[in-house]
Write an enzyme that holds these catalytic residues in place. Sequence first.
Site, PDB file in Angstrom:
ATOM      1  N   ARG A  41      49.080  29.800  37.933  1.00  0.00           N
ATOM      2  CA  ARG A  41      48.014  30.520  38.650  1.00  0.00           C
ATOM      3  C   ARG A  41      46.793  30.669  37.745  1.00  0.00           C
ATOM      4  NH1 ARG A  41      46.751  34.676  42.541  1.00  0.00           N
ATOM      5  NH2 ARG A  41      46.012  36.621  41.594  1.00  0.00           N
ATOM      6  N   ARG A  81      50.433  33.867  43.776  1.00  0.00           N
ATOM      7  CA  ARG A  81      51.353  34.627  42.937  1.00  0.00           C
ATOM      8  C   ARG A  81      52.771  34.173  43.250  1.00  0.00           C
ATOM      9  NH1 ARG A  81      47.734  38.650  45.013  1.00  0.00           N
ATOM     10  NH2 ARG A  81      46.476  39.635  43.364  1.00  0.00           N
ATOM     11  N   TYR A 115      38.893  35.423  33.253  1.00  0.00           N
ATOM     12  CA  TYR A 115      38.980  33.972  33.164  1.00  0.00           C
ATOM     13  C   TYR A 115      37.725  33.340  32.575  1.00  0.00           C
ATOM     14  CZ  TYR A 115      43.156  34.412  35.973  1.00  0.00           C
ATOM     15  OH  TYR A 115      44.399  34.759  36.420  1.00  0.00           O
ATOM     16  N   LYS A 148      49.044  41.724  47.340  1.00  0.00           N
ATOM     17  CA  LYS A 148      49.315  43.075  46.870  1.00  0.00           C
ATOM     18  C   LYS A 148      48.732  44.105  47.831  1.00  0.00           C
ATOM     19  CE  LYS A 148      49.698  42.277  41.885  1.00  0.00           C
ATOM     20  NZ  LYS A 148      49.182  42.652  40.552  1.00  0.00           N
ATOM     21  N   HIS A 202      52.970  32.333  36.803  1.00  0.00           N
ATOM     22  CA  HIS A 202      51.679  32.977  36.596  1.00  0.00           C
ATOM     23  C   HIS A 202      50.772  32.135  35.711  1.00  0.00           C
ATOM     24  CE1 HIS A 202      49.795  36.600  37.983  1.00  0.00           C
ATOM     25  NE2 HIS A 202      49.254  36.835  36.799  1.00  0.00           N
ATOM     26  N   HIS A 227      42.012  39.242  44.161  1.00  0.00           N
ATOM     27  CA  HIS A 227      41.751  40.368  43.267  1.00  0.00           C
ATOM     28  C   HIS A 227      40.900  41.408  43.984  1.00  0.00           C
ATOM     29  CE1 HIS A 227      42.299  37.704  39.438  1.00  0.00           C
ATOM     30  NE2 HIS A 227      43.443  38.135  39.914  1.00  0.00           N
TER      31      HIS A 227
END
Length: 299
Positions: A242, A143, A274, A167, A239, A265
């Site tokens: 990514r 990220r 994806y 995150k 992004h 994730h």
Amino acid sequence: MSASTEAFLAMLAAERGAARNTLAAYRRDLAQAEEAIGDLAIVDRDAVASLAGEWAGLAPASVARKASVLRQFFGFAIDEGWRRDDPSGALPTLRTRRPLPKVLGHDQIAALFARAEEEAAGDDPRAVRLLALIELLYGSGLRASELVELPLVAVPRDAPFLTITGKGGTTRLVPVGARALAALARWLALRPALPASRYLFPSGTKGTGGQHLTRVRLFQLLKALAGRAGIDPAQISPHVLRHAFATHLLEGGADLRVLQTLLGHADIATTQIYTHVDSARLVALVNSCHPLATRATSD
């Protein structure tokens, strides 16, 4: 902001490990709601319903996000005993389709890297830094915030892995390919000696203190490179690179669970978005491998 909303944000940070950017977005949404209807811990259902009018000009995704934040707050307020009722039923209930990620084609990736490598052929620190940045964006799927906040000590020494804090403060190991390692080595040889900066990519190449390169500056550098490479700058962002990392790994046969780990994730449902880009390969796989594929069709 009211004490109740501050307490809610503090809970998100402490108990759920919400990311800084998430907390900032929630704070804005809650502050705007309180400005419109008052203290959320005591407002009535009619006041909450009036927010639909306040949000009338917003995009559906923005309305959905704001409503989600308020629903979480009202649940927290009930748990804390501030409210006995739950007025969240008066909020708009929009259902939004998650947008499919923008993806660069292989030819565009090749053009982007060709331009970056050409510009970094010498010893210009800015050009070498940019090459290292895009190698990590596309080669490791970081990220933007993870990349610019990388500490200098994160550079791999004995093993080709980066330890990433993502995150919610979660950490993961991300492999670094040979190309990225080579670009990093070149950048470290040119990186200014900044005793005050602990970051791999400090702000400026001559040194401007202990801060790191900002996400905004990273966006600007990448879009400018895209323009020089003959790619529409509107098509690209950190992004998007990514996304390209994830998409192209899937095309190459990567396992979805492995990809989930690499991207950091928490929920595999986020990673599954994806799979849309790999539909052609999946159809070909069914047509070639399913037992019925080899049977002749009846006349």
